[in-house]
Design a protein around this motif. Structure first.
Motif, PDB file in Angstrom:
ATOM      1  N   ASP A  94       0.815  -1.221   0.000  1.00 47.67           N
ATOM      2  CA  ASP A  94       0.000   0.000   0.000  1.00 47.67           C
ATOM      3  C   ASP A  94       0.847   1.268   0.000  1.00 47.67           C
ATOM      4  O   ASP A  94       0.357   2.342  -0.379  1.00 47.67           O
ATOM      5  CB  ASP A  94      -0.946   0.009   1.192  1.00 47.67           C
ATOM      6  N   ALA A  97       1.151   3.519  -3.129  1.00 44.75           N
ATOM      7  CA  ALA A  97       0.127   4.497  -3.502  1.00 44.75           C
ATOM      8  C   ALA A  97       0.692   5.909  -3.544  1.00 44.75           C
ATOM      9  O   ALA A  97       0.232   6.742  -4.335  1.00 44.75           O
ATOM     10  CB  ALA A  97      -1.044   4.431  -2.524  1.00 44.75           C
ATOM     11  N   TYR A 303      -5.407   3.061 -11.526  1.00 47.78           N
ATOM     12  CA  TYR A 303      -4.925   3.108 -10.147  1.00 47.78           C
ATOM     13  C   TYR A 303      -5.500   1.953  -9.334  1.00 47.78           C
ATOM     14  O   TYR A 303      -4.787   1.282  -8.574  1.00 47.78           O
ATOM     15  CB  TYR A 303      -5.302   4.456  -9.534  1.00 47.78           C
ATOM     16  N   GLY A 304      -6.781   1.705  -9.491  1.00 49.19           N
ATOM     17  CA  GLY A 304      -7.381   0.571  -8.808  1.00 49.19           C
ATOM     18  C   GLY A 304      -6.725  -0.735  -9.208  1.00 49.19           C
ATOM     19  O   GLY A 304      -6.467  -1.612  -8.367  1.00 49.19           O
ATOM     20  N   MET A 307      -2.959  -1.072  -7.787  1.00 50.96           N
ATOM     21  CA  MET A 307      -2.959  -1.383  -6.361  1.00 50.96           C
ATOM     22  C   MET A 307      -3.411  -2.819  -6.121  1.00 50.96           C
ATOM     23  O   MET A 307      -2.897  -3.507  -5.228  1.00 50.96           O
ATOM     24  CB  MET A 307      -3.848  -0.384  -5.604  1.00 50.96           C
ATOM     25  N   TRP A 308      -4.363  -3.293  -6.908  1.00 57.96           N
ATOM     26  CA  TRP A 308      -4.809  -4.693  -6.835  1.00 57.96           C
ATOM     27  C   TRP A 308      -3.657  -5.631  -7.178  1.00 57.96           C
ATOM     28  O   TRP A 308      -3.431  -6.622  -6.481  1.00 57.96           O
ATOM     29  CB  TRP A 308      -5.982  -4.898  -7.781  1.00 57.96           C
ATOM     30  N   ARG A 311      -1.162  -5.774  -4.258  1.00 56.78           N
ATOM     31  CA  ARG A 311      -1.623  -6.461  -3.054  1.00 56.78           C
ATOM     32  C   ARG A 311      -1.857  -7.946  -3.248  1.00 56.78           C
ATOM     33  O   ARG A 311      -1.742  -8.716  -2.296  1.00 56.78           O
ATOM     34  CB  ARG A 311      -2.929  -5.826  -2.552  1.00 56.78           C
ATOM     35  N   GLU A 353     -11.473  -1.878  -4.417  1.00 51.16           N
ATOM     36  CA  GLU A 353     -11.341  -0.463  -4.034  1.00 51.16           C
ATOM     37  C   GLU A 353     -10.018  -0.234  -3.312  1.00 51.16           C
ATOM     38  O   GLU A 353      -9.761  -0.861  -2.276  1.00 51.16           O
ATOM     39  CB  GLU A 353     -12.496  -0.050  -3.131  1.00 51.16           C
ATOM     40  N   PRO A 354      -9.167   0.659  -3.812  1.00 54.69           N
ATOM     41  CA  PRO A 354      -7.907   0.960  -3.118  1.00 54.69           C
ATOM     42  C   PRO A 354      -8.160   1.561  -1.737  1.00 54.69           C
ATOM     43  O   PRO A 354      -9.167   2.267  -1.536  1.00 54.69           O
ATOM     44  CB  PRO A 354      -7.214   1.973  -4.047  1.00 54.69           C
TER      45      PRO A 354
END
Length: 360
Positions: A94, A97, A303-304, A307-308, A311, A353-354
């Motif tokens: 995270d 970000a 962006y979503g 980040m997915w 993670r 959802e980030p």
């Protein structure tokens, strides 16, 4: 995301700022200044670029901004994926970000800047470099230019507004370029909407001087431009549209396998080496970007997704390891084939959802 590049040493970083900002005539000139790293973009550089744009936005002495890169190899090889790798491996995905939010805000700002920005995409301009160059008002390439969104090589997906550009390329070239990471030359970049003009590299100094002297920057660039010549990608449009218009990527593979054009066979072979999950997400992302209203919406979707990936997807770490860390060029993808990619996984990537939103 970048090609493989050597890291900049601490001595180099201390010697000069990583972005050079100065005023030349009526031009505010921004030069990415990490030539040994093909000017790969990091968080500090995004801040320096923003600072200069802040200073010049309301400065009447600056009428146009010129963005270029130091060295002979290229404008920008991409974003700092090694830092991304380090944070994910350390268990802090995270934290990435911070960089992505700064980078994407800069991409949007370049597109929306109230003064004309002329980007000189000479040489290698890939991944994050596309995000700097291809959203500018006037986009210049040269005979040395190599443009690409090669993220599927590292188990990732195009970002920095790349899916917006790919979605608006002619026909289904966007899916093809995004999924395969194919490199475009100057003629390809102009045809596909990633660039506007070809100016010979030995004329760039004269172009910069002419822009500094004032006048209409678009007319000035046109005065130095040459016809880009035939585009290989344009010539491939027929078989690309026949194959990449399929509803699913699995069907694309079937059509490529059955096609008689040797280039279709080469595309299939390339896809066999790339990350299946990254390709499937990219295929869907380009399709969805066509229905989005603007660049900012595409950046939010990207962006979503990034980040997915950070993670949840081991392919991203494995791809960076194979390309940029161990450099064995032998990634082991999981899953290993498109047949094993669960459609629910791809659907879930777009609904995730980030923790920190892109736009405040």
């Amino acid at each position: 995301m970048p090609e493989s590049f050597p890291a900049q040493t601490s001595a180099e970083a201390a010697a000069e700022p990583t972005v050079l900002a100065r005023i030349e005539g009526v031009v505010g000139r921004l030069t990415l200044n990490r030539p040994r790293a093909i000017n790969a973009l990091d968080l500090q550089m995004t801040g320096l670029l923003d600072d200069a744009l802040d200073a010049w936005e309301h400065d009447d002495a600056v009428q146009v901004v010129v963005l270029d890169g130091a060295g002979e190899r290229g404008l920008c090889a991409g974003g700092d994926v090694r830092s991304l790798y380090d944070r994910i491996v350390a268990g802090h995905p995270d934290e990435t970000a911070v960089f992505f939010r700064a980078e994407y805000a800069l991409n949007a700002r370049l597109a929306e800047y109230p003064k004309p920005i002329v980007a000189l995409a000479d040489g290698i301009t890939m991944g994050g470099g596309i995000g700097l160059a291809s959203h500018a008002a006037i986009r210049v390439v040269t005979e040395r230019s190599k443009l690409a969104m090669p993220e599927t090589r590292i188990g990732f997906t195009p970002d920095v507004g790349g899916t917006w550009l790919l979605a608006h390329a002619p026909g289904h070239l966007g899916e093809y370029l995004g999924v395969t990471g194919t490199t475009m030359d100057a003629a390809d970049a102009v045809f596909c909407g990633f660039a506007d003009h070809l100016v010979p590299s030995d004329r760039l100094d004269a172009l910069r001087a002419a822009l500094a002297a004032g006048g209409d920057p678009e007319a000035t660039v046109r005065g130095f431009a040459q016809a880009p010549g035939a585009s290989t990608v344009e010539a491939a449009r027929a078989w690309v549209d026949e194959t990449f218009s399929a509803d699913t990527l699995a069907e694309v593979e079937e059509r490529l396998r059955a096609h008689t054009d040797p280039a279709a066979s080469r595309a299939l072979q390339t896809m066999g080496q790339l990350a299946p999950t990254g390709m499937a997400v990219t295929f869907e992302a380009v399709r969805r970007a066509r229905a989005l209203p603007d660049l900012r919406a595409a950046l939010a979707q990207e962006y979503g997704l990034v980040m997915w990936f950070g993670r949840t997807q081991p392919d991203l770490v494995e791809g960076i390891r194979a390309q940029l860390v161990d450099k064995d060029r032998d990634p082991h993808w999981s899953p290993a084939s498109l047949d094993d990619v669960d459609p629910a996984t791809i659907t879930g990537a777009f609904s995730d959802e980030p923790a920190v939103p892109l736009w405040d």
